[in-house]
Design an enzyme around this catalytic site. Structure first.
Site, mmCIF file in Angstrom:
data_model
loop_
_atom_site.group_PDB
_atom_site.id
_atom_site.type_symbol
_atom_site.label_atom_id
_atom_site.label_comp_id
_atom_site.label_asym_id
_atom_site.label_seq_id
_atom_site.Cartn_x
_atom_site.Cartn_y
_atom_site.Cartn_z
ATOM 1 N N CYS A 92 0.843 -1.194 0.000
ATOM 2 C CA CYS A 92 0.000 0.000 0.000
ATOM 3 C C CYS A 92 0.883 1.251 0.000
ATOM 4 C CB CYS A 92 -0.894 -0.031 1.236
ATOM 5 S SG CYS A 92 -2.014 1.365 1.340
ATOM 6 N N PRO A 93 0.580 2.205 -0.823
ATOM 7 C CA PRO A 93 -0.608 2.390 -1.660
ATOM 8 C C PRO A 93 -0.403 1.988 -3.125
ATOM 9 C CG PRO A 93 0.537 4.462 -1.579
ATOM 10 C CD PRO A 93 1.353 3.470 -0.745
#
Length: 77
Positions: free
Chosen positions: A13-14
């Protein structure tokens, strides 16, 4: 309609969401994108991004420690 696959394995992430966003920007309404990821956070993050941006999550599944999401690109003017 055409189907596409996006390899987001080994991304944290992200980055999976950003890769999905970038790929969807290149596709046409009605196209489907299957994102294959290894970060479990995508099971919440990608559907949230789709809700915000008007795209549809058709399927979410887990297979062999991979998180797979199938998304339909919607016409979002």
């Amino acid at each position: 309609m055409s189907r596409h696959q996006l390899d987001c394995r080994r991304l944290l992430c992200p980055m999976p969401v950003i890769r999905v966003q970038d790929r969807i920007a290149e596709l046409e309404p009605g196209d489907e994108l299957e994102a294959v990821c290894t970060d479990p956070g995508v099971m919440q993050d990608i559907p949230a991004w789709c809700r915000i941006n008007g795209h549809t999550v058709l399927e979410q599944k887990v297979e062999d420690d991979e998180y797979i999401l199938r998304i339909r690109v919607e016409d979002v003017d």
